[in-house]
Design an enzyme around this catalytic site. Structure first.
Site, mmCIF file in Angstrom:
data_model
loop_
_atom_site.group_PDB
_atom_site.id
_atom_site.type_symbol
_atom_site.label_atom_id
_atom_site.label_comp_id
_atom_site.label_asym_id
_atom_site.label_seq_id
_atom_site.Cartn_x
_atom_site.Cartn_y
_atom_site.Cartn_z
ATOM 1 N N GLU A 23 8.712 1.988 11.534
ATOM 2 C CA GLU A 23 9.861 2.877 11.311
ATOM 3 C C GLU A 23 9.286 4.281 11.204
ATOM 4 O O GLU A 23 8.599 4.605 10.239
ATOM 5 C CB GLU A 23 10.577 2.450 10.025
ATOM 6 C CG GLU A 23 12.051 2.779 9.993
ATOM 7 C CD GLU A 23 12.348 4.261 9.979
ATOM 8 O OE1 GLU A 23 12.692 4.802 11.049
ATOM 9 O OE2 GLU A 23 12.210 4.900 8.936
ATOM 10 N N GLY A 74 1.927 5.569 13.010
ATOM 11 C CA GLY A 74 2.621 4.377 13.511
ATOM 12 C C GLY A 74 2.037 3.907 14.838
ATOM 13 O O GLY A 74 1.874 2.707 15.065
ATOM 14 N N GLY A 92 6.458 5.741 8.339
ATOM 15 C CA GLY A 92 5.680 6.978 8.214
ATOM 16 C C GLY A 92 5.713 7.755 9.508
ATOM 17 O O GLY A 92 6.674 7.659 10.276
ATOM 18 N N SER A 93 4.651 8.494 9.749
ATOM 19 C CA SER A 93 4.641 9.390 10.908
ATOM 20 C C SER A 93 4.442 8.618 12.213
ATOM 21 O O SER A 93 3.873 7.518 12.234
ATOM 22 C CB SER A 93 3.516 10.409 10.752
ATOM 23 O OG SER A 93 2.276 9.759 10.811
ATOM 24 N N LYS A 112 0.884 -1.182 0.000
ATOM 25 C CA LYS A 112 0.000 0.000 0.000
ATOM 26 C C LYS A 112 0.921 1.233 0.000
ATOM 27 O O LYS A 112 1.489 1.610 1.023
ATOM 28 C CB LYS A 112 -0.911 -0.046 1.232
ATOM 29 C CG LYS A 112 -1.335 1.290 1.839
ATOM 30 C CD LYS A 112 -2.168 2.169 0.935
ATOM 31 C CE LYS A 112 -2.474 3.509 1.611
ATOM 32 N NZ LYS A 112 -1.743 4.637 1.021
ATOM 33 N N CYS A 171 13.507 10.924 7.150
ATOM 34 C CA CYS A 171 13.394 10.653 8.587
ATOM 35 C C CYS A 171 14.736 10.822 9.265
ATOM 36 O O CYS A 171 14.804 10.986 10.476
ATOM 37 C CB CYS A 171 12.810 9.273 8.829
ATOM 38 S SG CYS A 171 13.665 7.977 7.977
ATOM 39 N N GLU A 229 9.193 16.698 15.002
ATOM 40 C CA GLU A 229 9.664 16.504 13.628
ATOM 41 C C GLU A 229 8.928 17.470 12.696
ATOM 42 O O GLU A 229 7.697 17.473 12.654
ATOM 43 C CB GLU A 229 9.404 15.057 13.203
ATOM 44 C CG GLU A 229 10.022 14.723 11.861
ATOM 45 C CD GLU A 229 9.829 13.265 11.471
ATOM 46 O OE1 GLU A 229 8.692 12.766 11.613
ATOM 47 O OE2 GLU A 229 10.800 12.639 11.021
HETATM 48 N N1 LIG Z 1 9.990 8.067 8.935
HETATM 49 C C1 LIG Z 1 9.824 8.391 7.673
HETATM 50 O O1 LIG Z 1 10.530 7.928 6.799
HETATM 51 C C2 LIG Z 1 8.741 9.279 7.301
HETATM 52 C C3 LIG Z 1 8.098 10.063 8.217
HETATM 53 N N2 LIG Z 1 7.087 10.863 7.820
HETATM 54 C C4 LIG Z 1 6.422 11.708 8.816
HETATM 55 O O2 LIG Z 1 5.038 11.667 8.578
HETATM 56 C C5 LIG Z 1 4.491 12.967 8.464
HETATM 57 C C6 LIG Z 1 3.334 12.999 7.488
HETATM 58 O O3 LIG Z 1 3.627 12.233 6.353
HETATM 59 P P1 LIG Z 1 2.603 11.159 5.764
HETATM 60 O O4 LIG Z 1 3.113 10.545 4.553
HETATM 61 O O5 LIG Z 1 1.288 11.814 5.690
HETATM 62 O O6 LIG Z 1 2.693 10.038 6.904
HETATM 63 P P2 LIG Z 1 1.612 8.996 7.305
HETATM 64 O O7 LIG Z 1 2.096 8.302 8.510
HETATM 65 O O8 LIG Z 1 0.295 9.617 7.351
HETATM 66 O O9 LIG Z 1 1.617 7.994 6.056
HETATM 67 C C7 LIG Z 1 2.515 6.926 5.868
HETATM 68 C C8 LIG Z 1 1.779 5.777 5.190
HETATM 69 O O10 LIG Z 1 0.744 5.291 6.052
HETATM 70 C C9 LIG Z 1 -0.516 5.352 5.391
HETATM 71 N N3 LIG Z 1 -1.550 5.590 6.379
HETATM 72 C C10 LIG Z 1 -2.110 6.764 6.753
HETATM 73 N N4 LIG Z 1 -3.038 6.562 7.711
HETATM 74 C C11 LIG Z 1 -3.082 5.238 7.954
HETATM 75 C C12 LIG Z 1 -3.818 4.413 8.842
HETATM 76 N N5 LIG Z 1 -4.700 4.916 9.688
HETATM 77 N N6 LIG Z 1 -3.594 3.092 8.827
HETATM 78 C C13 LIG Z 1 -2.672 2.559 8.012
HETATM 79 N N7 LIG Z 1 -1.943 3.287 7.126
HETATM 80 C C14 LIG Z 1 -2.121 4.612 7.110
HETATM 81 C C15 LIG Z 1 -0.332 6.466 4.399
HETATM 82 O O11 LIG Z 1 -1.299 6.444 3.386
HETATM 83 P P3 LIG Z 1 -1.731 7.819 2.660
HETATM 84 O O12 LIG Z 1 -0.555 8.293 1.911
HETATM 85 O O13 LIG Z 1 -2.836 7.390 1.813
HETATM 86 O O14 LIG Z 1 -2.137 8.759 3.756
HETATM 87 C C16 LIG Z 1 1.063 6.184 3.902
HETATM 88 O O15 LIG Z 1 1.058 5.122 2.996
HETATM 89 C C17 LIG Z 1 5.689 13.788 8.051
HETATM 90 O O16 LIG Z 1 5.566 15.106 8.400
HETATM 91 C C18 LIG Z 1 6.803 13.113 8.784
HETATM 92 O O17 LIG Z 1 6.877 13.586 10.093
HETATM 93 C C19 LIG Z 1 6.667 10.875 6.511
HETATM 94 C C20 LIG Z 1 7.289 10.143 5.572
HETATM 95 C C21 LIG Z 1 8.396 9.297 5.902
HETATM 96 O O1 LIG Z 2 19.362 8.977 4.039
HETATM 97 C C1 LIG Z 2 19.091 8.049 4.765
HETATM 98 O O2 LIG Z 2 19.784 7.765 5.745
HETATM 99 C C2 LIG Z 2 17.853 7.220 4.504
HETATM 100 C C3 LIG Z 2 16.645 8.066 4.723
HETATM 101 C C4 LIG Z 2 15.374 7.336 4.673
HETATM 102 O O3 LIG Z 2 15.313 6.168 4.399
HETATM 103 C C5 LIG Z 2 14.136 8.061 4.971
HETATM 104 O O4 LIG Z 2 14.169 9.271 5.146
HETATM 105 O O5 LIG Z 2 13.084 7.413 5.023
#
Ligand SMILES: NC(=O)C1=CN([C@@H]2O[C@H](COP(=O)(O)OP(=O)(O)OC[C@H]3O[C@@H](n4cnc5c(N)ncnc54)[C@H](OP(=O)(O)O)[C@@H]3O)[C@@H](O)[C@H]2O)C=CC1
Ligand SMILES: O=C(O)CCC(=O)C(=O)O
Length: 498
Positions: free
Chosen positions: A252, A235, A230-231, A177, A286, A387
């Site tokens: 993560e 998470g 993701g966020s 997904k 991240c 963040e």
């Molecule tokens: N650690 C990392 O690598 C990352 C961290 N982030 C953090 O997340 C914040 C927002 O980014 P965003 O992409 O919106 O992050 P989200 O956590 O909202 O999304 C990450 C993934 O989870 C999906 N998702 C959203 N809601 C649910 C749910 N209730 N159950 C299961 N899956 C879900 C999203 O789908 P959909 O896209 O459809 O919402 C997407 O595929 C950023 O500001 C940052 O802080 C973001 C990206 C990477």
């Molecule tokens: O640059 C890196 O260390 C990897 C970063 C990464 O995977 C992320 O931001 O999700």
């Protein structure tokens, strides 16, 4: 403008529209008028079909020898190399990162393919003596079953590869997904898995909204594992649902990564690290450097150097080879960053450079934020704790090495960290005392390599490490096997054991 791509779900080897028929679209964050792709807004019905397909395929796939499973993944690596430029251009247009970084994103997928494929001929278990005669004791890795892979938009190729490739080599089937913002990148990636000849149902793709498709996957009783990046907020929700059903889950999440610059550091080197760490991928990693902890003796000089270099960064579309900082992914994230600037000002931080949404010339058509330095930040301010996920770095002054480490550790996150110093004693002390999954000595907080563990401590994760051989602990269960070869002697031996 290029004609938008029409993306579909991939379920049981078939490219399908969502059963309910609804669609969404992704746009170019550097030019919001350009639609990149339309994609299905899937529902629980599509999720159900993918789970059924993945479950059926699992019963066959788990019995394919691991070296043969790995050959498919190796082939994916070859195809990713073949399509590298096409994919990189697509990443630029759909996610926005500069072309050189987009190539790096694909390259990580390629590296991961070859590294994961080699694991197909290892997947080592252990043998150990049994305490009984005529008995053999060993451990073997077993697949988990159906894995839901929920991924963000910031590394639209690398992160899905980090998850899918080891999952498949280990004998699992997957349902991917992707983030709503990068459906075309996800589709192209899955087309490559399909071209590599994976049997139907082994790799499935379900597009849609996280709250609908993501949630349905997480809650589904026949999904055995959820791997999420993701966020922290999402998470936490995913983790809690999985906790209620004892589902295996790998999280993560975010970071509030810091780079320390000590008074004995090579300042030019530290400057390269800070600029790249803070503003690379427009701070949307991240592992991005969002705090710079500066020793008071070099604070003024280093701040001036940083300001000068930051003022020269070129903002623009990722497809322009001169661009150094690309757009922010979407309007919501852009506004979120802007709100953090309001918070910073209200808390008393000083905006040294940047601080605004960028709208000059062509930038007006996209979601751009000026590379921003916040000075006079104190450790407890929200901009030093939360963040931001944008091109914003907070400067914090310290008087000593001990204070630097203490401030670095003083957040709920613990992903990446860095220290610039020429003092080997301090370098090793930092390596020991920093609370983070990753520590760089004289390097920026970003730049992870696929053959080393990736992940964080505290609220960054839930104790797992992706990449490296540690990823195998996510995607396999240990089975302990005792083989008794004493035949008819067996009964007597058991009876004689005190
Ligand atoms: N650690 C990392 O690598 C990352 C961290 N982030 C953090 O997340 C914040 C927002 O980014 P965003 O992409 O919106 O992050 P989200 O956590 O909202 O999304 C990450 C993934 O989870 C999906 N998702 C959203 N809601 C649910 C749910 N209730 N159950 C299961 N899956 C879900 C999203 O789908 P959909 O896209 O459809 O919402 C997407 O595929 C950023 O500001 C940052 O802080 C973001 C990206 C990477
Ligand atoms: O640059 C890196 O260390 C990897 C970063 C990464 O995977 C992320 O931001 O999700």
């Amino acid at each position: 403008m290029v004609t938008p791509l029409t993306c579909r779900n991939y379920i049981n080897g078939q490219w399908l529209t969502a059963v309910a028929g609804a669609t969404l679209e992704s746009r170019n964050p550097a030019n919001k008028r350009e639609v990149i792709a339309t994609f299905p807004r899937s529902t629980g019905t599509d999720v159900e079909a993918a789970v059924v397909a993945a479950r059926q395929a699992y019963q066959i796939w788990r019995l394919v020898p691991a070296p043969a499973r790995a050959e498919y993944v190796f082939k994916v690596g070859e195809l990713l190399s073949k399509y590298k430029e096409e994919l990189a251009q697509l990443i630029c247009r759909e996610m926005g990162k500069p072309i050189a970084e987009a190539r790096g994103d694909v390259q990580e997928g390629i590296d991961c393919a070859f590294y994961s494929a080699a694991e197909g001929r290892r997947l080592f278990g252990q043998t150990t003596p049994s305490e009984m005669p005529n008995k053999f004791a060993m451990t073997v890795r077993m697949p988990i079953g159906v894995c839901a892979l929920i991924t963000p938009w910031n590394f639209p190729i690398a992160i899905p590869c980090w998850k899918a490739m080891p999952a498949l080599v280990c004998g699992n089937t997957v349902i991917f997904k992707p983030a709503e913002d990068t459906p075309a990148c996800a589709t192209k990636l899955v087309e490559i898995f399909a071209e590599a000849g994976l049997p139907p149902g082994v790799m499935n793709l379900v597009h849609g909204v996280g709250e609908e498709v993501g949630k349905a996957l997480v809650a589904h009783p026949h999904v055995d594992l959820v791997s999420f990046t993701g966020s922290s907020e999402t998470g936490a929700e995913v983790g809690s649902i999985c906790g209620q059903t004892h589902k295996r889950v790998c999280l993560e999440m975010g970071g509030k990564n810091a780079q320390i610059v000590m008074e004995d550091a090579d300042l030019e080197l530290a400057l390269d690290g800070a600029v790249w760490g803070a503003f690379g991928t427009a701070g949307q990693r991240c592992t991005a450097t969002s705090r710079l902890i500066l020793h008071q003796d070099i604070k003024e000089k280093f701040t001036a150097m940083l300001k000068e270099r930051t003022s020269k960064l070129r903002l623009g579309a990722g497809s322009d080879p001169n661009t150094q900082v690309g757009p922010i992914i979407n309007e919501r994230q852009l506004q979120r960053i802007s709100q953090y600037l309001d918070i910073a000002r209200a808390e008393g931080a000083k905006v040294l450079i940047g601080g605004k949404i960028a709208t000059e010339g062509e930038l007006e058509n996209g979601y751009f934020f000026q590379p921003t330095i916040l000075d006079e930040v104190t450790p407890q301010m929200r901009v030093a704790q939360e963040e931001i996920f944008g091109p914003v770095v907070a400067l914090i002054k310290v008087n000593s090495f001990e204070e630097a480490i203490s401030i670095l550790n003083n957040t709920k996150y613990g992903l990446s960290s860095s220290i610039y110093t020429r003092d080997i004693n301090r370098a090793f002390t930092a390596m020991r005392d920093i609370e983070a999954g990753i520590t760089y000595i004289n390097g920026p907080t970003i730049g992870a390599e696929v053959h080393l563990p990736f992940g964080g401590v505290k609220q960054t994760g839930n104790g797992h490490r992706e990449a490296g051989t540690t990823t195998l602990d996510i995607f396999t269960e240990w089975k302990t096997v005792y083989v008794d070869f004493s035949g008819s002697l067996q009964r007597a031996q058991i009876d004689n054991r005190e």
